[in-house]
Scaffold this motif. Structure first.
Motif, short mmCIF file in Angstrom:
data_model
loop_
_atom_site.label_atom_id
_atom_site.label_comp_id
_atom_site.label_asym_id
_atom_site.label_seq_id
_atom_site.Cartn_x
_atom_site.Cartn_y
_atom_site.Cartn_z
N SER A 130 -3.17 -47.31 -38.66
CA SER A 130 -3.48 -46.37 -37.53
C SER A 130 -3.52 -47.31 -36.25
O SER A 130 -4.01 -48.53 -36.45
N TRP A 131 -2.75 -47.10 -35.38
CA TRP A 131 -2.84 -47.98 -34.03
C TRP A 131 -2.28 -46.97 -32.93
O TRP A 131 -2.09 -45.77 -33.23
N GLU A 132 -2.65 -47.55 -31.66
CA GLU A 132 -2.24 -46.72 -30.46
C GLU A 132 -1.18 -47.39 -29.57
O GLU A 132 -1.19 -48.77 -29.58
N TYR A 133 -0.70 -46.75 -28.92
CA TYR A 133 0.18 -47.52 -27.83
C TYR A 133 0.55 -46.49 -26.67
O TYR A 133 0.36 -45.36 -26.90
N LYS A 134 0.90 -47.03 -25.68
CA LYS A 134 1.33 -46.06 -24.38
C LYS A 134 2.76 -45.41 -24.71
O LYS A 134 3.90 -46.12 -24.79
N PRO A 135 2.68 -44.05 -24.85
CA PRO A 135 4.00 -43.34 -24.97
C PRO A 135 4.88 -43.83 -23.86
O PRO A 135 4.86 -43.87 -22.84
N LEU A 136 6.25 -43.73 -24.26
CA LEU A 136 7.21 -44.20 -23.37
C LEU A 136 8.12 -43.07 -22.94
O LEU A 136 8.63 -42.09 -23.98
N ASN A 137 8.62 -42.71 -21.70
CA ASN A 137 9.59 -41.65 -21.37
C ASN A 137 10.77 -42.06 -20.69
O ASN A 137 10.47 -41.75 -19.49
N ALA A 138 11.73 -42.40 -21.48
CA ALA A 138 12.88 -42.82 -20.49
C ALA A 138 13.54 -41.87 -19.55
O ALA A 138 14.12 -42.08 -18.71
N THR A 139 13.53 -40.57 -20.07
CA THR A 139 14.04 -39.40 -19.64
C THR A 139 13.29 -39.39 -18.08
O THR A 139 14.16 -39.25 -16.94
N HIS A 140 12.11 -39.38 -17.81
CA HIS A 140 11.52 -39.15 -16.69
C HIS A 140 12.11 -40.57 -15.87
O HIS A 140 12.07 -40.20 -14.51
N GLU A 141 11.97 -41.78 -16.30
CA GLU A 141 12.03 -42.88 -15.72
C GLU A 141 13.48 -42.84 -14.94
O GLU A 141 13.79 -43.20 -13.83
N ILE A 142 14.37 -42.39 -15.69
CA ILE A 142 15.93 -42.20 -15.60
C ILE A 142 15.92 -41.27 -14.11
O ILE A 142 16.61 -41.32 -13.13
N ALA A 143 15.11 -39.94 -14.34
CA ALA A 143 15.24 -38.83 -13.36
C ALA A 143 14.58 -39.42 -12.34
O ALA A 143 15.25 -39.11 -10.89
N GLU A 144 13.71 -40.25 -12.00
CA GLU A 144 12.97 -40.47 -10.87
C GLU A 144 13.59 -41.84 -10.26
O GLU A 144 13.93 -41.70 -8.83
N ALA A 145 14.52 -42.51 -11.12
CA ALA A 145 15.43 -43.40 -10.38
C ALA A 145 16.59 -42.93 -9.69
O ALA A 145 16.96 -43.26 -8.62
#
Length: 299
Positions: free
Chosen positions: A276-291
Protein backbone atom coordinates in the motif's frame (compact mmCIF):
# COMPACT_ATOMS: atom_id res chain seq x y z
CA UNK A 1 -4.77 4.80 -35.33
CA UNK A 2 -7.17 4.34 -32.43
CA UNK A 3 -4.67 5.23 -29.71
CA UNK A 4 -3.72 8.54 -31.33
CA UNK A 5 -7.36 9.42 -31.94
CA UNK A 6 -8.26 8.66 -28.32
CA UNK A 7 -5.58 11.04 -27.10
CA UNK A 8 -6.83 13.83 -29.35
CA UNK A 9 -10.45 13.27 -28.33
CA UNK A 10 -9.48 13.33 -24.67
CA UNK A 11 -7.85 16.74 -25.08
CA UNK A 12 -10.86 18.08 -27.00
CA UNK A 13 -13.23 16.88 -24.29
CA UNK A 14 -11.06 18.48 -21.59
CA UNK A 15 -11.40 21.75 -23.53
CA UNK A 16 -15.18 21.34 -23.55
CA UNK A 17 -15.23 20.97 -27.33
CA UNK A 18 -16.92 18.55 -29.70
CA UNK A 19 -14.50 18.16 -32.61
CA UNK A 20 -15.05 17.46 -36.26
CA UNK A 21 -12.94 14.34 -36.87
CA UNK A 22 -10.93 13.99 -40.07
CA UNK A 23 -9.20 10.65 -40.66
CA UNK A 24 -6.60 10.70 -43.42
CA UNK A 25 -5.23 7.72 -45.33
CA UNK A 26 -2.98 9.12 -48.04
CA UNK A 27 -1.95 6.84 -50.90
CA UNK A 28 1.59 6.11 -51.95
CA UNK A 29 3.95 7.87 -52.36
CA UNK A 30 2.51 10.46 -49.92
CA UNK A 31 2.25 8.00 -47.04
CA UNK A 32 5.88 6.99 -47.57
CA UNK A 33 7.01 10.61 -47.43
CA UNK A 34 5.11 11.52 -44.25
CA UNK A 35 5.75 13.38 -42.06
CA UNK A 36 8.31 15.27 -44.20
CA UNK A 37 6.54 15.35 -47.56
CA UNK A 38 3.50 17.26 -48.83
CA UNK A 39 -0.10 16.45 -48.00
CA UNK A 40 -1.96 14.31 -50.51
CA UNK A 41 -5.10 15.82 -52.04
CA UNK A 42 -8.08 14.94 -49.85
CA UNK A 43 -11.65 16.05 -50.60
CA UNK A 44 -12.43 16.10 -46.87
CA UNK A 45 -9.65 18.56 -46.01
CA UNK A 46 -11.02 21.85 -47.31
CA UNK A 47 -11.77 25.40 -46.08
CA UNK A 48 -13.11 26.97 -44.01
CA UNK A 49 -10.12 26.28 -41.81
CA UNK A 50 -10.75 25.70 -38.11
CA UNK A 51 -9.76 27.96 -35.24
CA UNK A 52 -8.09 24.98 -33.56
CA UNK A 53 -6.54 21.92 -35.17
CA UNK A 54 -5.31 18.98 -33.09
CA UNK A 55 -3.30 16.49 -35.15
CA UNK A 56 -1.96 13.14 -34.01
CA UNK A 57 -0.15 10.43 -35.92
CA UNK A 58 2.59 10.60 -38.54
CA UNK A 59 0.22 10.71 -41.52
CA UNK A 60 -1.58 13.77 -40.12
CA UNK A 61 1.54 15.94 -39.98
CA UNK A 62 1.67 17.08 -43.65
CA UNK A 63 -2.00 18.13 -43.39
CA UNK A 64 -1.34 20.06 -40.17
CA UNK A 65 1.49 21.98 -41.84
CA UNK A 66 -0.64 22.63 -44.92
CA UNK A 67 -3.67 23.89 -42.95
CA UNK A 68 -1.56 26.18 -40.80
CA UNK A 69 0.04 27.64 -43.92
CA UNK A 70 -3.17 28.01 -45.94
CA UNK A 71 -5.03 29.57 -43.03
CA UNK A 72 -2.41 32.28 -42.89
CA UNK A 73 -1.69 31.36 -39.30
CA UNK A 74 -5.36 31.73 -38.28
CA UNK A 75 -5.59 28.05 -37.31
CA UNK A 76 -3.94 27.37 -33.97
CA UNK A 77 -2.19 24.09 -34.69
CA UNK A 78 -1.46 21.53 -31.99
CA UNK A 79 0.38 18.25 -32.57
CA UNK A 80 0.24 15.36 -30.14
CA UNK A 81 3.31 13.09 -30.12
CA UNK A 82 6.70 13.85 -31.63
CA UNK A 83 5.95 15.14 -35.17
CA UNK A 84 9.40 14.06 -36.42
CA UNK A 85 9.77 17.49 -37.99
CA UNK A 86 10.74 20.78 -36.33
CA UNK A 87 8.21 21.77 -33.61
CA UNK A 88 8.41 25.32 -34.95
CA UNK A 89 6.13 24.18 -37.80
CA UNK A 90 3.26 24.26 -35.28
CA UNK A 91 1.90 26.46 -32.50
CA UNK A 92 2.14 23.86 -29.75
CA UNK A 93 3.54 20.33 -29.57
CA UNK A 94 2.94 17.83 -26.79
CA UNK A 95 5.22 14.82 -26.44
CA UNK A 96 5.69 12.30 -23.64
CA UNK A 97 8.75 12.97 -21.51
CA UNK A 98 10.35 9.68 -22.57
CA UNK A 99 10.58 10.99 -26.16
CA UNK A 100 13.06 13.65 -24.98
CA UNK A 101 11.70 16.26 -27.39
CA UNK A 102 12.64 19.86 -26.63
CA UNK A 103 11.59 23.23 -28.01
CA UNK A 104 10.22 26.62 -27.01
CA UNK A 105 6.67 25.50 -27.87
CA UNK A 106 7.00 21.90 -26.64
CA UNK A 107 5.10 20.62 -23.60
CA UNK A 108 6.13 17.30 -22.08
CA UNK A 109 4.39 15.23 -19.42
CA UNK A 110 5.22 11.91 -17.80
CA UNK A 111 1.92 10.36 -18.91
CA UNK A 112 -0.16 10.58 -22.09
CA UNK A 113 -3.61 12.17 -22.55
CA UNK A 114 -6.70 9.97 -22.47
CA UNK A 115 -10.51 10.14 -22.24
CA UNK A 116 -10.80 8.97 -18.66
CA UNK A 117 -12.39 11.28 -16.08
CA UNK A 118 -13.29 10.92 -12.42
CA UNK A 119 -16.97 11.07 -13.39
CA UNK A 120 -16.59 8.27 -15.89
CA UNK A 121 -14.79 6.12 -13.33
CA UNK A 122 -17.68 6.57 -10.90
CA UNK A 123 -20.34 5.92 -13.52
CA UNK A 124 -18.66 2.82 -14.92
CA UNK A 125 -17.98 1.46 -11.43
CA UNK A 126 -21.67 1.80 -10.59
CA UNK A 127 -22.68 0.15 -13.87
CA UNK A 128 -20.73 -3.04 -13.18
CA UNK A 129 -21.35 -3.21 -9.43
CA UNK A 130 -23.82 -6.13 -9.76
CA UNK A 131 -21.20 -8.14 -11.65
CA UNK A 132 -18.49 -7.76 -8.99
CA UNK A 133 -20.52 -7.40 -5.79
CA UNK A 134 -19.56 -10.94 -4.73
CA UNK A 135 -15.82 -10.22 -4.92
CA UNK A 136 -13.94 -9.59 -1.68
CA UNK A 137 -11.68 -6.63 -0.98
CA UNK A 138 -9.04 -5.78 -1.85
CA UNK A 139 -10.32 -5.84 -5.41
CA UNK A 140 -7.60 -5.88 -8.05
CA UNK A 141 -8.17 -4.70 -11.62
CA UNK A 142 -5.94 -6.67 -14.00
CA UNK A 143 -5.38 -5.00 -17.39
CA UNK A 144 -3.78 -7.34 -19.91
CA UNK A 145 -2.19 -6.16 -23.13
CA UNK A 146 -0.17 -8.40 -25.37
CA UNK A 147 2.64 -8.73 -27.86
CA UNK A 148 3.58 -5.68 -29.90
CA UNK A 149 6.62 -4.40 -31.80
CA UNK A 150 8.85 -4.45 -28.73
CA UNK A 151 7.26 -6.82 -26.19
CA UNK A 152 6.29 -10.50 -26.28
CA UNK A 153 3.39 -12.01 -24.33
CA UNK A 154 4.00 -15.75 -24.64
CA UNK A 155 2.00 -18.65 -23.26
CA UNK A 156 4.80 -19.23 -20.74
CA UNK A 157 4.44 -15.63 -19.61
CA UNK A 158 0.69 -16.10 -19.33
CA UNK A 159 1.22 -19.12 -17.08
CA UNK A 160 3.56 -17.11 -14.83
CA UNK A 161 1.10 -14.23 -14.60
CA UNK A 162 -1.76 -16.64 -13.92
CA UNK A 163 0.12 -18.24 -11.02
CA UNK A 164 0.92 -14.83 -9.53
CA UNK A 165 -2.70 -13.70 -9.82
CA UNK A 166 -3.90 -16.91 -8.21
CA UNK A 167 -1.45 -16.17 -5.40
CA UNK A 168 -3.07 -12.78 -4.82
CA UNK A 169 -6.35 -14.60 -4.27
CA UNK A 170 -4.95 -17.42 -2.15
CA UNK A 171 -2.56 -15.45 0.07
CA UNK A 172 -4.01 -11.94 0.14
CA UNK A 173 -7.71 -12.89 -0.19
CA UNK A 174 -8.05 -10.51 -3.14
CA UNK A 175 -10.90 -10.39 -5.60
CA UNK A 176 -9.72 -10.21 -9.21
CA UNK A 177 -11.29 -8.34 -12.13
CA UNK A 178 -9.43 -9.24 -15.33
CA UNK A 179 -9.84 -7.72 -18.78
CA UNK A 180 -7.71 -8.96 -21.71
CA UNK A 181 -7.23 -6.99 -24.90
CA UNK A 182 -7.31 -8.01 -28.54
CA UNK A 183 -3.53 -8.48 -28.37
CA UNK A 184 -3.55 -10.83 -25.38
CA UNK A 185 -4.20 -13.95 -27.48
CA UNK A 186 -6.78 -16.70 -27.09
CA UNK A 187 -4.34 -19.25 -25.68
CA UNK A 188 -2.93 -16.79 -23.17
CA UNK A 189 -6.40 -15.73 -22.05
CA UNK A 190 -7.46 -19.34 -21.64
CA UNK A 191 -4.42 -20.13 -19.48
CA UNK A 192 -5.24 -17.27 -17.13
CA UNK A 193 -8.96 -18.08 -17.06
CA UNK A 194 -8.26 -21.73 -16.21
CA UNK A 195 -5.90 -20.78 -13.36
CA UNK A 196 -8.51 -18.48 -11.83
CA UNK A 197 -11.38 -20.98 -12.05
CA UNK A 198 -12.93 -21.54 -8.64
CA UNK A 199 -11.36 -18.40 -7.17
CA UNK A 200 -13.09 -15.06 -6.49
CA UNK A 201 -12.43 -13.63 -9.94
CA UNK A 202 -14.26 -12.34 -13.00
CA UNK A 203 -12.68 -12.20 -16.45
CA UNK A 204 -14.23 -10.42 -19.40
CA UNK A 205 -14.99 -12.85 -22.22
CA UNK A 206 -14.92 -10.26 -25.00
CA UNK A 207 -18.70 -10.01 -25.40
CA UNK A 208 -20.74 -6.94 -24.58
CA UNK A 209 -19.27 -3.69 -23.33
CA UNK A 210 -15.70 -3.84 -22.09
CA UNK A 211 -15.73 -3.38 -18.28
CA UNK A 212 -12.21 -1.90 -18.37
CA UNK A 213 -13.13 1.47 -16.86
CA UNK A 214 -15.59 -0.12 -14.46
CA UNK A 215 -12.85 -2.38 -13.14
CA UNK A 216 -10.59 0.64 -12.65
CA UNK A 217 -13.35 2.38 -10.73
CA UNK A 218 -14.05 -0.64 -8.52
CA UNK A 219 -10.41 -1.49 -7.86
CA UNK A 220 -8.38 -0.96 -4.73
CA UNK A 221 -5.22 -1.51 -6.78
CA UNK A 222 -4.33 -2.16 -10.43
CA UNK A 223 -2.08 -4.72 -12.11
CA UNK A 224 -1.26 -3.78 -15.72
CA UNK A 225 1.08 -5.12 -18.39
CA UNK A 226 3.86 -2.78 -19.50
CA UNK A 227 3.25 -2.86 -23.26
CA UNK A 228 0.84 0.08 -23.38
CA UNK A 229 1.80 3.55 -22.19
CA UNK A 230 -1.89 4.48 -22.34
CA UNK A 231 -3.01 1.60 -20.11
CA UNK A 232 -0.33 2.33 -17.51
CA UNK A 233 -1.24 6.01 -17.61
CA UNK A 234 -4.96 5.37 -17.17
CA UNK A 235 -4.19 3.12 -14.21
CA UNK A 236 -2.08 5.87 -12.62
CA UNK A 237 -4.84 8.44 -13.22
CA UNK A 238 -6.92 6.59 -10.59
CA UNK A 239 -4.42 7.41 -7.82
CA UNK A 240 -4.48 3.78 -6.70
CA UNK A 241 -1.39 1.59 -6.29
CA UNK A 242 -0.31 0.36 -9.72
CA UNK A 243 1.74 -2.79 -10.28
CA UNK A 244 3.37 -3.19 -13.68
CA UNK A 245 3.90 -6.63 -15.24
CA UNK A 246 7.12 -6.32 -17.22
CA UNK A 247 6.94 -8.55 -20.30
CA UNK A 248 9.88 -9.95 -22.24
CA UNK A 249 11.48 -7.43 -24.57
CA UNK A 250 11.36 -3.66 -24.39
CA UNK A 251 13.03 -0.58 -25.82
CA UNK A 252 14.96 2.41 -24.46
CA UNK A 253 11.84 4.60 -24.72
CA UNK A 254 9.65 2.15 -22.80
CA UNK A 255 12.43 1.75 -20.24
CA UNK A 256 12.58 5.51 -19.69
CA UNK A 257 8.80 5.62 -19.32
CA UNK A 258 8.63 2.79 -16.77
CA UNK A 259 11.59 4.11 -14.80
CA UNK A 260 9.88 7.50 -14.77
CA UNK A 261 6.62 6.24 -13.26
CA UNK A 262 8.56 4.14 -10.76
CA UNK A 263 10.64 7.17 -9.73
CA UNK A 264 7.48 9.29 -9.38
CA UNK A 265 6.14 6.72 -6.94
CA UNK A 266 2.94 5.86 -8.78
CA UNK A 267 3.86 2.32 -9.81
CA UNK A 268 6.06 -0.61 -8.86
CA UNK A 269 7.03 -3.79 -10.70
CA UNK A 270 4.59 -6.64 -10.06
CA UNK A 271 6.19 -9.50 -8.15
CA UNK A 272 3.06 -11.24 -6.88
CA UNK A 273 2.66 -9.25 -3.64
CA UNK A 274 0.28 -6.53 -2.48
CA UNK A 275 1.51 -3.41 -0.71
CA UNK A 276 0.00 0.00 0.00
CA UNK A 277 1.30 3.45 -0.90
CA UNK A 278 0.02 6.86 -1.91
CA UNK A 279 0.94 9.38 -4.61
CA UNK A 280 -0.57 12.43 -6.25
CA UNK A 281 -2.57 11.34 -9.32
CA UNK A 282 -1.40 12.74 -12.64
CA UNK A 283 -3.70 14.14 -15.34
CA UNK A 284 -1.79 14.90 -18.53
CA UNK A 285 -5.04 15.53 -20.43
CA UNK A 286 -5.86 18.48 -18.16
CA UNK A 287 -2.30 19.84 -18.38
CA UNK A 288 -2.34 19.77 -22.18
CA UNK A 289 -5.79 21.36 -22.39
CA UNK A 290 -4.74 24.16 -20.05
CA UNK A 291 -1.57 24.75 -22.07
CA UNK A 292 -3.67 25.11 -25.24
CA UNK A 293 -6.03 27.55 -23.52
CA UNK A 294 -3.17 29.70 -22.28
CA UNK A 295 -1.35 29.72 -25.60
CA UNK A 296 -4.47 30.59 -27.62
CA UNK A 297 -5.40 33.36 -25.19
CA UNK A 298 -1.88 34.78 -25.31
CA UNK A 299 -1.96 34.87 -29.10
Amino acid sequence: MAGFETQALGVCEALGLTPEIKRVAPPAPFRWLAPHGPAAPDAAITPPWPDLLIASGRQSIPYARMIRRKSGGKTFTVVLQDPRVAPSNFDLVWAPAHDRLEGANVLTTLLSPHRLTAERLRDEAARIEPDVAHLPHPRIAVLLGGSNAVYTFSEATAARIAAQLAGLSDHFHAGLMVTPSRRTGEAQSRIIRDHLAGRPAVMWDGTGANPYFGYLGQADAVVVTCDSVNMVGEAIFTGKPVYVIELDGGSPKFRRFLDGVYAYGAARPFVGRLESWEYKPLNATHEIAEAIRRAMKAR
